[in-house]
Design a protein around this motif. Structure first.
Motif, PDB file in Angstrom:
ATOM      1  N   SER A 125      36.658  27.825 -42.538  1.00 57.85           N
ATOM      2  CA  SER A 125      37.535  26.680 -42.320  1.00 57.85           C
ATOM      3  C   SER A 125      36.902  25.685 -41.356  1.00 57.85           C
ATOM      4  CB  SER A 125      38.882  27.156 -41.766  1.00 57.85           C
ATOM      5  OG  SER A 125      39.660  26.055 -41.342  1.00 57.85           O
ATOM      6  N   GLU A 126      36.913  24.435 -41.709  1.00 56.92           N
ATOM      7  CA  GLU A 126      36.422  23.396 -40.808  1.00 56.92           C
ATOM      8  C   GLU A 126      37.336  23.238 -39.595  1.00 56.92           C
ATOM      9  OE1 GLU A 126      33.733  20.032 -39.930  1.00 56.92           O
ATOM     10  OE2 GLU A 126      33.615  21.919 -41.041  1.00 56.92           O
ATOM     11  N   ARG A 127      38.593  23.686 -39.724  1.00 54.99           N
ATOM     12  CA  ARG A 127      39.564  23.537 -38.636  1.00 54.99           C
ATOM     13  C   ARG A 127      39.068  24.163 -37.339  1.00 54.99           C
ATOM     14  NH1 ARG A 127      45.486  23.611 -37.762  1.00 54.99           N
ATOM     15  NH2 ARG A 127      45.916  24.976 -35.988  1.00 54.99           N
ATOM     16  N   ARG A 128      38.616  25.404 -37.394  1.00 54.43           N
ATOM     17  CA  ARG A 128      38.150  26.066 -36.182  1.00 54.43           C
ATOM     18  C   ARG A 128      36.880  26.884 -36.390  1.00 54.43           C
ATOM     19  NH1 ARG A 128      41.882  29.256 -31.696  1.00 54.43           N
ATOM     20  NH2 ARG A 128      40.138  29.933 -30.377  1.00 54.43           N
ATOM     21  N   GLY A 129      36.510  27.071 -37.623  1.00 48.19           N
ATOM     22  CA  GLY A 129      35.328  27.873 -37.900  1.00 48.19           C
ATOM     23  C   GLY A 129      35.628  29.307 -38.236  1.00 48.19           C
ATOM     24  N   TYR A 130      36.911  29.639 -38.418  1.00 46.93           N
ATOM     25  CA  TYR A 130      37.283  30.982 -38.829  1.00 46.93           C
ATOM     26  C   TYR A 130      37.084  31.136 -40.338  1.00 46.93           C
ATOM     27  CZ  TYR A 130      39.507  31.958 -34.286  1.00 46.93           C
ATOM     28  OH  TYR A 130      39.742  32.171 -32.953  1.00 46.93           O
ATOM     29  N   ALA A 131      37.123  32.405 -40.801  1.00 46.13           N
ATOM     30  CA  ALA A 131      36.777  32.710 -42.182  1.00 46.13           C
ATOM     31  C   ALA A 131      37.984  33.154 -42.994  1.00 46.13           C
ATOM     32  CB  ALA A 131      35.709  33.807 -42.224  1.00 46.13           C
ATOM     33  N   LEU A 132      37.997  32.763 -44.263  1.00 48.58           N
ATOM     34  CA  LEU A 132      38.998  33.254 -45.215  1.00 48.58           C
ATOM     35  C   LEU A 132      38.725  34.723 -45.486  1.00 48.58           C
ATOM     36  CD1 LEU A 132      41.340  32.191 -47.093  1.00 48.58           C
ATOM     37  CD2 LEU A 132      39.596  32.079 -48.889  1.00 48.58           C
ATOM     38  N   GLU A 133      39.803  35.540 -45.495  1.00 49.21           N
ATOM     39  CA  GLU A 133      39.630  36.978 -45.681  1.00 49.21           C
ATOM     40  C   GLU A 133      40.874  37.590 -46.300  1.00 49.21           C
ATOM     41  OE1 GLU A 133      38.964  38.348 -41.680  1.00 49.21           O
ATOM     42  OE2 GLU A 133      41.096  38.559 -41.270  1.00 49.21           O
ATOM     43  N   LEU A 134      40.747  38.839 -46.744  1.00 43.08           N
ATOM     44  CA  LEU A 134      41.912  39.604 -47.179  1.00 43.08           C
ATOM     45  C   LEU A 134      42.745  39.994 -45.971  1.00 43.08           C
ATOM     46  CD1 LEU A 134      40.623  42.196 -49.824  1.00 43.08           C
ATOM     47  CD2 LEU A 134      41.717  39.990 -50.226  1.00 43.08           C
ATOM     48  N   SER A 164      42.133  15.134 -42.286  1.00 48.23           N
ATOM     49  CA  SER A 164      42.457  16.372 -41.579  1.00 48.23           C
ATOM     50  C   SER A 164      41.444  17.462 -41.889  1.00 48.23           C
ATOM     51  CB  SER A 164      43.856  16.859 -41.967  1.00 48.23           C
ATOM     52  OG  SER A 164      44.101  18.146 -41.447  1.00 48.23           O
ATOM     53  N   ASP A 165      40.912  18.104 -40.842  1.00 47.26           N
ATOM     54  CA  ASP A 165      40.001  19.227 -41.044  1.00 47.26           C
ATOM     55  C   ASP A 165      40.697  20.431 -41.668  1.00 47.26           C
ATOM     56  OD1 ASP A 165      37.860  17.818 -40.092  1.00 47.26           O
ATOM     57  OD2 ASP A 165      37.802  18.788 -38.131  1.00 47.26           O
TER      58      ASP A 165
END
Length: 488
Positions: free
Chosen positions: A313-322, A478-479
């Motif tokens: 995510s560009e929002r904070r740099g966290y990752a999409l996950e299960l 919006s990021d």
């Protein structure tokens, strides 16, 4: 060649079929394509020789577009409720000379099956006599969004690139207009406007020699449509300057005849031809790539290749996950805490720690559908997503499936505007548009949303919070709407 707005089985079997869907499919064979135009829900581009291509979806192209006059390198633009076509009748060394004529004509529709399909009589707007240092061929046309004035650039390596003005109501040469030389050492030029700058895009290098063609697209910019057009290191295009926009790559060579199309805010594409596609027998083919901008300079983007990625995510740099339980890796810390404390002797050299495997964690996952969430990236199996192109696509590129790597668990849109993972079942809500935005990030949109009519044009994968992915209206400012793909 100008700006338009368009609103626009098993895992193994699927992967094998997707490997062939690398670019536009069908029969996308064309030379010197015009900028893509939309008419009554279909897409059109015209090429040298009088024919052209039609597409229902922007991805699968076949012959069928029609225009009279033959000649070379047409361009098409919609003005009001009519389409203006401009083309070179001769020139470019065709027939052994450089005596050329450029003509314009109108049509109410581009659909040759429509009862309204009828091109007007072509009108000459400029010419070259074959003796002067100029060649009237390869026109590119732009309707200035700030003034409403209609401009044409034309010419080849045989002399200069020239600029003339047309009347946007008639398509005739503007009364009293005097042509102006604005560039050399290029051909198949085009004009576009963006953010206070006028851009002249020219095709540099050699053409019409198949896999040996060196065509590439270069650019200069100016605050005035009449130039001078200066490149990124201060060279005037009238003295041979030009910054690279797109060159050969991915077993394709000879990029030429640029066109720009705006699909949405922050979503742009560039169309052109490859002089030779090595995987298509060296034929000249239509190409569509994302168009990106950096420091107000255009350059070609990339559609993601099949592979395994972190979706960040560009929002904070966290990752999409299960949304599954975290499974610890039982690896003893070696060497203490970074070497602090009592010195160690006779310590074995450090050994690499293997990545956690799918087999080590999959048994802890619940059965059935599993929601998605966003979290810190830790190289874990529930965070690794496999992208695979399908045989379907849109004007912006192929449609993809997005699955947890090594599984058939696919990211799926729901009628509640949420995202879950479930067994892949060839559902349209399991297909995703992945479009590179003008800033280099990506938007990820479900092809359809259950319960909603038609193809989704509105909702994208959206970071509603640091840990909550959902589907929401796309907002380029919006990021939350933006994502990156990291190949670790």
């Amino acid at each position: 060649m100008k700006t338009k707005y368009l609103i626009g089985a098993t895992l193994l079997t699927f992967q094998l079929s997707s490997q062939t869907a690398k670019a536009q499919i069908g029969a996308p064979y064309i030379h010197d394509p015009s900028t893509i135009a939309e008419c009554e829900g279909k897409y059109y581009t015209f090429g040298t020789g009088g024919g052209g291509l039609i597409s229902e979806d922007g991805w699968t192209w076949n012959s069928g577009a029609e225009r009279p006059g033959g000649g070379a390198a047409p361009d098409v633009i919609k003005i009001g409720d009519r389409y203006l076509c401009i083309y070179g009748a001769t020139g470019g060394g065709l027939g052994g000379g450089h005596s050329g004529r450029i003509l314009t004509m109108w049509n109410k529709t581009l659909d040759p099956k429509s009862p309204d399909f009828k091109w007007s009589t072509a009108v000459e707007v400029c010419n070259s006599d074959g003796m002067e240092d100029q060649d009237a061929i390869d026109p590119g046309i732009m309707l200035d969004p700030t003034t409403g004035r209609l401009w044409v650039s034309y010419g080849t390596y045989f002399g200069t690139i020239r600029l003339i003005e047309l009347d946007p109501t008639t398509g005739f040469r503007k009364s009293g207009n005097k042509e102006k030389d604005i560039a050399i050492d290029c051909e198949a030029s085009d004009l576009i406007y963006r953010n206070g700058w006028y851009y002249l895009l020219g095709t540099h290098g050699t053409c019409c020699d198949g896999v040996n063609s060196t065509y590439n697209i270069v650019v200069g910019r100016s605050r005035s449509v009449e130039g001078p057009y200066i490149d990124n290191v201060g060279r005037d295009m009238y003295h041979g300057g030009g910054r690279m926009v797109v060159a050969a790559g991915d077993r394709k060579t000879g990029a030429g005849h640029f066109g720009r199309t705006i699909l949405d805010e922050g979503v742009e594409i560039m169309s052109f031809h490859w002089e030779a596609d090595f995987d298509m027998g060296g034929r000249s083919t239509l190409a569509i790539r994302p168009l990106l901008w950096k420091n107000d300079w255009p350059y070609a983007g990339e559609q993601p290749k099949d592979g395994v990625y972190e979706i960040e995510s560009e929002r904070r740099g966290y990752a999409l996950e299960l949304a599954v339980d975290f499974v610890r890796m039982n690896v003893a810390r070696q060497g203490g805490f970074g070497g602090f404390g009592r010195p160690q002797q006779n310590v074995a050299p450090p050994q690499p720690v293997p990545n956690q495997t799918l087999a080590e964690v999959q048994g802890t996952w619940p059965e059935g559908d599993i929601p998605a969430r966003i979290g810190d990236y830790m190289f874990r199996p529930w965070q690794k997503w496999e992208l695979a192109r399908t045989s379907k696509g849109t004007i912006a590129g192929p449609l993809y499936t997005i699955r947890i790597a090594g599984t058939n668990r696919a990211l799926t849109a729901t009628d509640k505007l949420e995202v879950i993972t479930k067994e892949y079942a060839e559902l349209d809500e399991q297909l995703w548009r992945i479009e590179q935005l003008t800033d280099g990030t990506y938007r990820i949109m479900p092809y359809v949303i259950p319960g909603q009519d038609g193809k989704n044009q509105k909702y994208c994968l959206y970071s509603a919070g640091d840990s909550t992915p959902t589907l929401a209206e796309y907002d380029f400012s919006s990021d939350n709407s933006k994502w990156n793909f990291r190949n670790h």
